[in-house]
Each structure stands twice: as C-alpha cells, then as structure tokens.
Scaffold this motif. Structure first.
Motif, PDB file in Angstrom:
ATOM      1  N   ALA A 193      -2.654  12.927   1.963  1.00 44.66           N
ATOM      2  CA  ALA A 193      -3.166  14.086   2.688  1.00 44.66           C
ATOM      3  C   ALA A 193      -4.556  14.464   2.190  1.00 44.66           C
ATOM      4  N   GLU A 194      -4.746  14.422   0.863  1.00 43.72           N
ATOM      5  CA  GLU A 194      -6.059  14.744   0.301  1.00 43.72           C
ATOM      6  C   GLU A 194      -7.102  13.717   0.722  1.00 43.72           C
ATOM      7  N   GLU A 195      -6.708  12.435   0.720  1.00 38.33           N
ATOM      8  CA  GLU A 195      -7.649  11.384   1.113  1.00 38.33           C
ATOM      9  C   GLU A 195      -8.056  11.534   2.569  1.00 38.33           C
ATOM     10  N   ASP A 196      -7.064  11.804   3.444  1.00 40.10           N
ATOM     11  CA  ASP A 196      -7.375  11.981   4.861  1.00 40.10           C
ATOM     12  C   ASP A 196      -8.264  13.203   5.076  1.00 40.10           C
ATOM     13  N   MET A 197      -7.998  14.265   4.317  1.00 43.33           N
ATOM     14  CA  MET A 197      -8.799  15.478   4.453  1.00 43.33           C
ATOM     15  C   MET A 197     -10.255  15.199   4.085  1.00 43.33           C
ATOM     16  N   LEU A 198     -10.475  14.440   3.011  1.00 45.62           N
ATOM     17  CA  LEU A 198     -11.832  14.106   2.593  1.00 45.62           C
ATOM     18  C   LEU A 198     -12.524  13.213   3.617  1.00 45.62           C
ATOM     19  N   ALA A 236      -5.545  -0.975  14.172  1.00 48.28           N
ATOM     20  CA  ALA A 236      -5.408  -2.372  14.591  1.00 48.28           C
ATOM     21  C   ALA A 236      -6.366  -3.278  13.837  1.00 48.28           C
ATOM     22  N   PHE A 237      -7.515  -2.732  13.415  1.00 44.45           N
ATOM     23  CA  PHE A 237      -8.493  -3.499  12.649  1.00 44.45           C
ATOM     24  C   PHE A 237      -8.323  -3.296  11.143  1.00 44.45           C
ATOM     25  N   LYS A 238      -7.150  -2.770  10.739  1.00 43.76           N
ATOM     26  CA  LYS A 238      -6.814  -2.582   9.321  1.00 43.76           C
ATOM     27  C   LYS A 238      -7.738  -1.586   8.622  1.00 43.76           C
ATOM     28  N   LEU A 239      -8.239  -0.608   9.354  1.00 48.59           N
ATOM     29  CA  LEU A 239      -9.077   0.427   8.788  1.00 48.59           C
ATOM     30  C   LEU A 239      -8.322   1.743   8.754  1.00 48.59           C
ATOM     31  N   ASP A 240      -8.738   2.632   7.846  1.00 47.87           N
ATOM     32  CA  ASP A 240      -8.083   3.922   7.740  1.00 47.87           C
ATOM     33  C   ASP A 240      -8.428   4.762   8.969  1.00 47.87           C
ATOM     34  N   ASP A 247       0.836  -1.202   0.000  1.00 50.34           N
ATOM     35  CA  ASP A 247       0.000   0.000   0.000  1.00 50.34           C
ATOM     36  C   ASP A 247       0.872   1.253   0.000  1.00 50.34           C
ATOM     37  N   GLN A 248       0.451   2.261  -0.751  1.00 49.40           N
ATOM     38  CA  GLN A 248       1.249   3.466  -0.891  1.00 49.40           C
ATOM     39  C   GLN A 248       1.478   4.176   0.456  1.00 49.40           C
ATOM     40  N   GLU A 249       0.520   4.056   1.367  1.00 51.11           N
ATOM     41  CA  GLU A 249       0.685   4.663   2.686  1.00 51.11           C
ATOM     42  C   GLU A 249       1.816   3.991   3.452  1.00 51.11           C
TER      43      GLU A 249
END
Length: 468
Positions: A271-276, A434-438, A229-231
């Motif tokens: 950053a854009e994804e987190d902002m959205l 921990a649950f593999k979620l963003d 994953d890119q993150e």
C-alpha cells in the motif's frame, strides 16, 4: 524535578497526565547522562515501556543516546531495539556501540533478529552476526531480495513427520508451547523436508492419539517459491482465503512460513509503495532522504510531468488562432484538464484495486471497462450540464459571443473528455500488468498528463465545430 517523579510519571506517553512536558523530561535525563549518573538514569527509565524509552532516544542528542544504550541492561536494550524506527538504527550503529548491538542480536532467535538486521546497512549487518549461533541462516536471509517471499517468512515452522501420529504431534506442540505464538498450520514433511501435506488444529483435536498423520493430513497445501514476489503472495492469500503460506525451495523443501503477521506487513508495504508511485515518487523514498537523494528520486517524475505538460502546451499553441478569435475558451482549459485528471485517477485506482484482488484480462475486465465507460459518460454529462448552465447564467452578467454555442461546447467536450479519461484510467493498469510493470505507475503523473493532452485536444476540436 525529582528523579522519582520522572520514574513514576507514567513515562513519556503519560507526561500530559503528569503535567510534565516531554521536552522537559528529555532535557532532565540528558543532563543526568552528561553528569554520568547511570543509576539515576536507569532508575528513571526502569519502569517505562520500550516505546517510551524509544521516545526518549529520539529526543536525545546522538552522543547522549549512544551512551544511554551502553548503560542499559540487555533486556531493556532488546526491547528498545525492537521498537526502534529502522531509519534510526544506523544513527546509533557506530563503533562505540557495535559490541552492544552484537550482544543484543545474539539474544534473539533468527525470526526476531532478521527484521532488525535487514534494516541496517548490509555490510554492518553481516559484521554484527559474525559468530552468531545462526550466522549461516541469517547471512542467507540477508542476501534475499526484500520483495521476495523468503524475505518475509518465519523460519521457525511447526512440522510433523509423515510417519508420526496425532499423539506425538500434540506432545511436540505442548513441549514447545512457550515458543509458539500462534499455531495456524502444521506442515507434514518427509526426511528430506519435502512438503507432503498440512494439518490444522481441528484435524488434531478431532482425531484419536494413535491416528497416523498420513491419514488425516490435507495433501497439496498452498506453497510459494522462495523467489515469489511479495505482491503475488498477498494476492494468492486473498484468492485462496488463507492466513499462512509455506515457502519452499526449487525442490519443494520447506524453508519457512508466511504467517498472518507477515501478510499484514506485506499489505502495508504494498500500500505504501503504491501510494508513493501514485504520487510520482520513488518507492524507496522516505522523509529522511537528503537533498541529493530527494533530487535523484523525484526529478525523473518531475521531468516526465514536464514532458506531458509540454505536449499539452503545444496542443494549446496549435489552436492559437482559435484563442485569438475567442479568448474566453482559455478560461475553460483548467476545467477540462482538472476533470480529465480526476476521472482518470479514480478509474485507474479502481483498476489497481481490482488487480490486487486477482482480476485479470480473462476475468471480468470487459464488463468492468463497460461499467467505467458508462459511469464516466454519466458523470461527464452531469458535470458538462452544470458547466453549461453556469455559462448561460454568466452570460446574463458578462457580455461574450454566442453563449448557447459555448454552453453546448462545454457540455459535449466535458462528456467526451470524461469518457476518454475513464477508459484510459481503467485500461492502462491492466496493460501495464500485461507487460510485467507495476500498475500503480499508471496514476499520478502518467494518467494526469496523458489526459491533459487528450482533454485539451478534444475541447478545442469540439470548440472548432460548435463555437468558432
């Protein structure tokens, strides 16, 4: 307006200096296009930068923009295509311009062509690359998940054979100097392209020409799998403080490299994804979405917020008798909810930032949670004290029962609310990871609504004990 004034008026970006409005230039060029004045139009844009030509494209009507693209020389068209906003590609990508797009793509190497193709409709992009010299490589690249490392890597990577010498590597670099933008690392490979080590510029400059590469290479370089994953790629780069990372397949064969440019692009995308997500929007949402797509991408989050608000409303409704007995309590509900929401978002944002820098449960999570908890108590006590003083001050002008008890209620409840909100905000992103979620979904609607519920519950519980 004379054509020579348009051509030498510093282009679209210099219209203010030239005293000419952008709209006036667009309308003048548009009129020439409709009149079939190809030479005059090309003379006008001939000295403009690609970004200025792009500004012209955005201002033109679709039909005129398509015709201008057909008129443009290849070298100008490539520059404009490289500048073109991804969401505008499809506007010009119609049957009349298909051959032009194909010709432009054929002139680009795979690393330059892929980002452009990746933004086009998938089936259209596959059709465009038919017959391309690197069709197979581009086709495979287009099938890669856009969030994976392989979607961001550059395929033109400088390599050195394990049996080569420093002098041979330097000679290869000189021979390909025109194609090398920036030389970060040289990967040492065997005949099967398996990554064995890496060379840095210092390694080459400080070694005699006859030195075998195997003697000076640095073994076990940092590599990532193609489906990483890119993150995770960005996090690894920050943790190891490196500017480029090799991408390999399951057998550790070199596929490409993620360079500083790609790492910056990944950082921007994350950053854009987190902002959205923090704003309660789908990560693929854009300002170009139509009404139906907007509804599909936003309605779930709105409904989620409605559920949270409904729970908060039911909590308030359960204290109907308390509100009837002391209606003034309703005045403080917005204060409590706003304070809880703000504290929760602040704490969760810092936790998300910490996760981005590689902090885990096994790292300094507990000390971090303790710091957030202590800071929340201190902030809550200060805010609660301010509200309590305002209540006492207001009691001198407005007649209501038991101002001292109400002030104490505000002080204690706001302190507890900020403590709970800060704890939740700091904890939830780590729990989601921990649950593999963003973890970015922890903020916005989720944190705000959950803190609203607990904030109101705490406020009325304290009010029942100290005020009613």
């Amino acid at each position: 307006m004379a054509e020579k004034d348009l051509a030498h008026g510093l282009g679209m970006s210099g219209t203010k200096q030239a005293g000419v409005s952008t709209n006036k230039i667009v309308r003048r060029v548009e009129k020439l296009i409709r009149s079939g004045e190809r030479r005059k139009v090309l003379a006008i844009i001939g000295e403009w930068a690609p970004s200025d030509v792009l500004s012209l494209f955005v201002g033109l009507r679709t039909k005129d923009a398509r015709r201008l693209l057909e008129w443009m020389p290849d070298e100008v068209g490539i520059g404009v295509l490289a500048e073109l906003d991804p969401r505008l590609h499809a506007v010009l990508a119609e049957e009349e311009t298909r051959s032009t797009f194909r010709k432009l793509i054929e002139k680009l190497d795979p690393d330059a062509a892929f980002p452009l193709l990746d933004e086009l409709p998938h089936e259209y992009a596959l059709e465009i690359i038919a017959g391309h010299a690197h069709e197979e490589a581009l086709r495979k690249a287009l099938e890669v998940d856009e969030d994976h490392a392989a979607a961001h890597m550059r395929r033109g990577v400088m390599t050195a054979g394990i049996d080569s010498t420093v002098g041979e590597v330097i000679a290869t670099i000189r021979a390909n100097a025109d194609d090398i933008e920036r030389l970060e690392r040289i990967y040492v490979i065997d005949e099967g392209r398996h990554v064995l080590g890496e060379l840095r510029r210092r390694d080459l400059l400080m070694s005699p020409d006859e030195t075998p590469v195997a003697e000076i290479m640095r073994a076990d370089p940092v590599v990532v799998a193609a489906d990483t994953d890119q993150e995770d790629v960005l996090r690894l780069a920050k943790k190891r403080r490196i500017h480029s990372i090799a991408v390999v397949d399951a057998d550790r064969r070199l596929l490409g490299s993620i360079t500083p440019r790609e790492l910056r692009q990944i950082a921007v995308e994350e950053a854009e994804e987190d902002m959205l997500l923090m704003g309660g929007l789908h990560p693929d949402a854009t300002e170009f979405d139509g009404p139906l797509k907007i509804v599909a991408r936003r309605l779930p989050w709105i409904l989620g917020g409605l559920i949270g608000a409904s729970v908060a409303a039911s909590v308030i409704g359960s204290y109907e008798e308390a509100l009837t007995e002391a209606a003034i309590l309703a005045s403080f509900i917005p204060v409590v909810m706003a304070t809880a929401g703000n504290v929760g978002i602040q704490a969760s944002t810092m936790s998300i930032q910490a996760l981005g820098h590689g902090v885990t449960w096994r790292g300094d999570f507990l000390p971090r949670l303790g710091r957030e908890l202590l800071a929340s108590v201190m902030n809550g006590a200060i805010v609660g004290l301010v509200v309590a003083m305002l209540v006492l001050l207001a009691s001198a002008f407005v007649d209501f029962a038991n101002p001292a008890q109400l002030a104490l209620t505000c002080l204690i409840s706001i302190t507890l609310v900020t403590m709970v909100a800060g704890s939740f905000g700091a904890l939830i992103p780590f729990a989601l990871r921990a649950f593999k979620l963003d973890p970015a979904v922890a903020t916005g609607i989720f944190i705000t609504t959950s803190n609203d519920v607990f904030g109101v519950l705490i406020f009325f519980t304290i009010a029942s004990v100290f005020y009613l």
